[in-house]
Design a protein around this motif. Structure first.
Motif, short mmCIF file in Angstrom:
data_model
loop_
_atom_site.label_atom_id
_atom_site.label_comp_id
_atom_site.label_asym_id
_atom_site.label_seq_id
_atom_site.Cartn_x
_atom_site.Cartn_y
_atom_site.Cartn_z
N GLY A 129 0.81 -1.21 0.00
CA GLY A 129 0.00 0.00 0.00
C GLY A 129 0.85 1.26 0.00
N GLY A 130 0.53 2.19 -0.93
CA GLY A 130 1.26 3.44 -1.04
C GLY A 130 2.55 3.37 -1.84
N SER A 131 2.89 2.22 -2.42
CA SER A 131 4.14 2.07 -3.18
C SER A 131 3.86 2.05 -4.68
CB SER A 131 4.87 0.79 -2.77
OG SER A 131 4.06 -0.35 -3.01
N LEU A 132 4.96 2.15 -5.46
CA LEU A 132 4.87 2.25 -6.91
C LEU A 132 5.81 1.24 -7.55
CD1 LEU A 132 4.07 3.78 -9.58
CD2 LEU A 132 6.06 5.25 -9.16
N ASN A 173 -0.23 1.49 -5.87
CA ASN A 173 -1.24 1.02 -4.94
C ASN A 173 -1.60 2.20 -4.04
OD1 ASN A 173 -2.89 -0.29 -3.14
ND2 ASN A 173 -1.42 -1.90 -2.61
N ILE A 174 -2.79 2.76 -4.26
CA ILE A 174 -3.21 3.93 -3.49
C ILE A 174 -4.02 3.53 -2.26
CG2 ILE A 174 -3.17 5.43 -5.49
CD1 ILE A 174 -6.16 5.11 -5.73
N GLY A 175 -4.10 2.23 -1.97
CA GLY A 175 -4.77 1.78 -0.78
C GLY A 175 -3.88 1.90 0.45
N GLN A 176 -4.44 1.53 1.58
CA GLN A 176 -3.68 1.58 2.82
C GLN A 176 -2.61 0.49 2.85
OE1 GLN A 176 -4.08 4.04 5.02
NE2 GLN A 176 -5.74 4.91 3.77
N GLU A 186 -2.39 -1.88 4.79
CA GLU A 186 -2.99 -3.18 5.09
C GLU A 186 -3.58 -3.86 3.86
OE1 GLU A 186 -3.04 -0.48 8.58
OE2 GLU A 186 -3.94 -0.37 6.56
N PHE A 187 -3.55 -3.21 2.68
CA PHE A 187 -4.18 -3.75 1.48
C PHE A 187 -3.15 -3.88 0.35
CE2 PHE A 187 -7.42 -1.32 3.77
CZ PHE A 187 -8.33 -2.34 4.05
N PRO A 188 -2.22 -4.83 0.43
CA PRO A 188 -1.29 -5.05 -0.69
C PRO A 188 -2.01 -5.71 -1.86
CG PRO A 188 -0.95 -6.72 0.97
CD PRO A 188 -1.98 -5.78 1.54
N LEU A 189 -1.39 -5.64 -3.02
CA LEU A 189 -1.94 -6.25 -4.23
C LEU A 189 -0.82 -6.90 -5.02
CD1 LEU A 189 -1.25 -4.34 -6.99
CD2 LEU A 189 -2.84 -2.82 -5.81
N ALA A 190 -1.20 -7.87 -5.83
CA ALA A 190 -0.27 -8.57 -6.71
C ALA A 190 -0.48 -8.07 -8.13
CB ALA A 190 -0.47 -10.07 -6.64
N ALA A 191 0.59 -7.58 -8.77
CA ALA A 191 0.52 -7.02 -10.12
C ALA A 191 1.32 -7.89 -11.08
CB ALA A 191 1.05 -5.59 -10.13
N LYS A 192 0.74 -8.11 -12.25
CA LYS A 192 1.40 -8.89 -13.30
C LYS A 192 1.20 -8.19 -14.63
CE LYS A 192 1.38 -13.42 -15.54
NZ LYS A 192 0.75 -14.77 -15.57
N VAL A 193 2.30 -7.89 -15.31
CA VAL A 193 2.28 -7.23 -16.61
C VAL A 193 2.97 -8.16 -17.61
CG1 VAL A 193 2.91 -5.20 -17.94
CG2 VAL A 193 2.32 -4.97 -15.52
N SER A 194 2.27 -8.50 -18.68
CA SER A 194 2.81 -9.46 -19.65
C SER A 194 2.53 -8.96 -21.06
CB SER A 194 2.17 -10.83 -19.45
OG SER A 194 2.60 -11.74 -20.45
N ALA A 195 3.49 -9.22 -21.95
CA ALA A 195 3.33 -8.88 -23.37
C ALA A 195 3.05 -10.11 -24.22
CB ALA A 195 4.59 -8.17 -23.88
N ARG A 228 -8.98 -9.02 -0.20
CA ARG A 228 -9.17 -7.66 0.32
C ARG A 228 -9.51 -6.71 -0.82
NH1 ARG A 228 -4.13 -7.15 4.67
NH2 ARG A 228 -4.58 -9.11 5.78
N PRO A 229 -9.98 -5.52 -0.52
CA PRO A 229 -10.27 -4.54 -1.59
C PRO A 229 -9.02 -4.15 -2.36
CG PRO A 229 -11.38 -3.92 0.44
CD PRO A 229 -10.44 -5.04 0.79
N LEU A 230 -9.25 -3.74 -3.59
CA LEU A 230 -8.15 -3.36 -4.49
C LEU A 230 -8.42 -1.94 -4.96
CD1 LEU A 230 -6.60 -5.55 -7.26
CD2 LEU A 230 -7.23 -3.20 -7.77
N ASP A 231 -7.43 -1.07 -4.79
CA ASP A 231 -7.53 0.33 -5.23
C ASP A 231 -6.18 0.73 -5.80
OD1 ASP A 231 -8.51 2.79 -5.74
OD2 ASP A 231 -8.90 3.37 -3.66
N ALA A 232 -6.13 0.98 -7.11
CA ALA A 232 -4.84 1.22 -7.76
C ALA A 232 -4.99 2.21 -8.89
CB ALA A 232 -4.25 -0.09 -8.29
N ASP A 233 -3.87 2.86 -9.20
CA ASP A 233 -3.75 3.76 -10.35
C ASP A 233 -2.79 3.15 -11.36
OD1 ASP A 233 -5.51 5.75 -9.73
OD2 ASP A 233 -4.03 7.04 -8.76
N LEU A 234 -3.19 3.14 -12.64
CA LEU A 234 -2.33 2.66 -13.72
C LEU A 234 -2.07 3.82 -14.68
CD1 LEU A 234 -4.10 0.02 -12.78
CD2 LEU A 234 -3.23 -0.95 -14.90
#
Length: 326
Positions: free
Chosen positions: A109-112, A182-185, A187-196, A134-140
């Motif tokens: 949460g809060g990281s880029l 990740n603009i969440g708190q 306590e709310f980490p997320l898993a990101a996957k970017v593939s071409a 958990r909830p997911l709140d992110a900026d792309l």
């Protein structure tokens, strides 16, 4: 007197030499063995060519040797074929495919986190965001050059495990960089996957069945409980694209919200897949741009569960108003 003695000595020496030569000759010819005489060479009897030629039906020609004139064996011998033991049948099994490696990166949460693609051959990438329930709140954001952000996405999901966010972002004219924050708190980490690679593409029906949504207007698309996921395809004729996509399950109950901006909806269209488990799912698409910026939208089922009936796919929901199968 001296000359006569010398002559007498020479005669004795000659006689001695003759006697020695005679003894050596007898020794080499077995002359001292009474029962063994000198070896007498034996004469070899020549082969009678006429006797050999009499066995042939026709006399051999004069220029043929006696070996070629011998009768040839005409009988052929047959040898029994040995029975080979049947070979055991071998079942060839393909080697098991290696397990897929999870390339997801944990974003606290809060990281880029950023993914850069320098090759101009990468024209689009797929972004998948998920959580452990958990909830997911992110900026792309899509960065193309310094201080140039041609695409921005804000994604909110109530449950990132049941409804992960999946979108395809166009990246023409590389190099390009995908930035996920990740603009969440905390306590709310997320898993990101970017593939071409292995990217979901819009279906042919999705491209043909697109409808126009004017600026400030909205469209709703209800789906049956058998639909597991839907695909959303948005684009313009080259003008900027501003839209809001919502997944509703019940009145004013937003399960997923996506806010989108693209500076060129023709070069950089937007495509995403939304999971729709359960019943009563409605997708609402809103054109948040002014009336001068229309867009075309297509929302169709992406995957349908044909094996289960509508009753089996309700997940315990209560249906009011009668039998659903009727």
């Amino acid at each position: 007197m001296t000359y006569s003695n010398h002559t007498h000595n020479m005669k004795l020496n000659n006689k001695f030499m003759y006697g020695l030569a005679f003894v050596l000759t007898l020794a080499t010819s077995n002359g001292f063995i009474p029962e063994i005489g000198p070896a007498v060479p034996q004469r070899v009897t020549p082969i009678n060519m006429n006797a050999i030629g009499s066995t042939l039906s026709t006399p051999p020609p004069s220029n043929m040797d006696y070996l070629s004139a011998l009768p040839k064996e005409t009988s052929t011998r047959t040898y029994p074929r040995t029975m080979e033991a049947p070979k055991p049948t071998e079942t060839i099994t393909s080697a098991p495919s290696p397990p897929e490696v999870d390339t997801s990166i944990l974003v606290q949460g809060g990281s880029l986190r950023t993914w850069s693609y320098r090759s101009p051959l990468v024209e689009q990438v797929e972004v998948v965001l998920s959580t452990e329930g958990r909830p997911l709140d992110a900026d792309l954001e899509l960065w193309h050059g310094p201080d140039n952000t041609p695409c921005k996405i804000r994604a909110y999901v109530e449950n990132g495990q049941v409804r992960p966010f999946s979108a395809v972002i166009a990246t023409p004219r590389g190099p390009n960089t995908i930035a996920i924050r990740n603009i969440g708190q905390i306590e709310f980490p997320l898993a990101a996957k970017v593939s071409a690679k292995d990217i979901n593409m819009p279906s042919v029906d999705s491209i043909k069945s697109s409808t126009t949504i004017q600026g400030g207007a909205l469209r709703t698309y209800p789906f049956d409980a058998l639909v597991n996921s839907v695909e959303v395809n948005l684009k313009t004729d080259g003008r900027p694209l501003n839209a809001r996509i919502e997944l509703l399950q019940g009145p004013n109950n937003n399960k997923q919200v996506v806010e989108l901006y693209t500076e060129d909806g023709f070069t950089r269209p937007f495509f995403c897949v939304i999971e729709t488990p359960g019943s009563g799912n409605v997708v609402r698409v809103v054109n948040t741009a002014p009336v001068e910026f229309p867009m075309t939208a297509s929302v169709l089922p992406h995957s349908i569960d044909h094996e289960l009936s509508s009753y089996d796919n309700l997940d315990g929901d209560v249906v009011m108003g009668g039998d659903l199968a009727w």
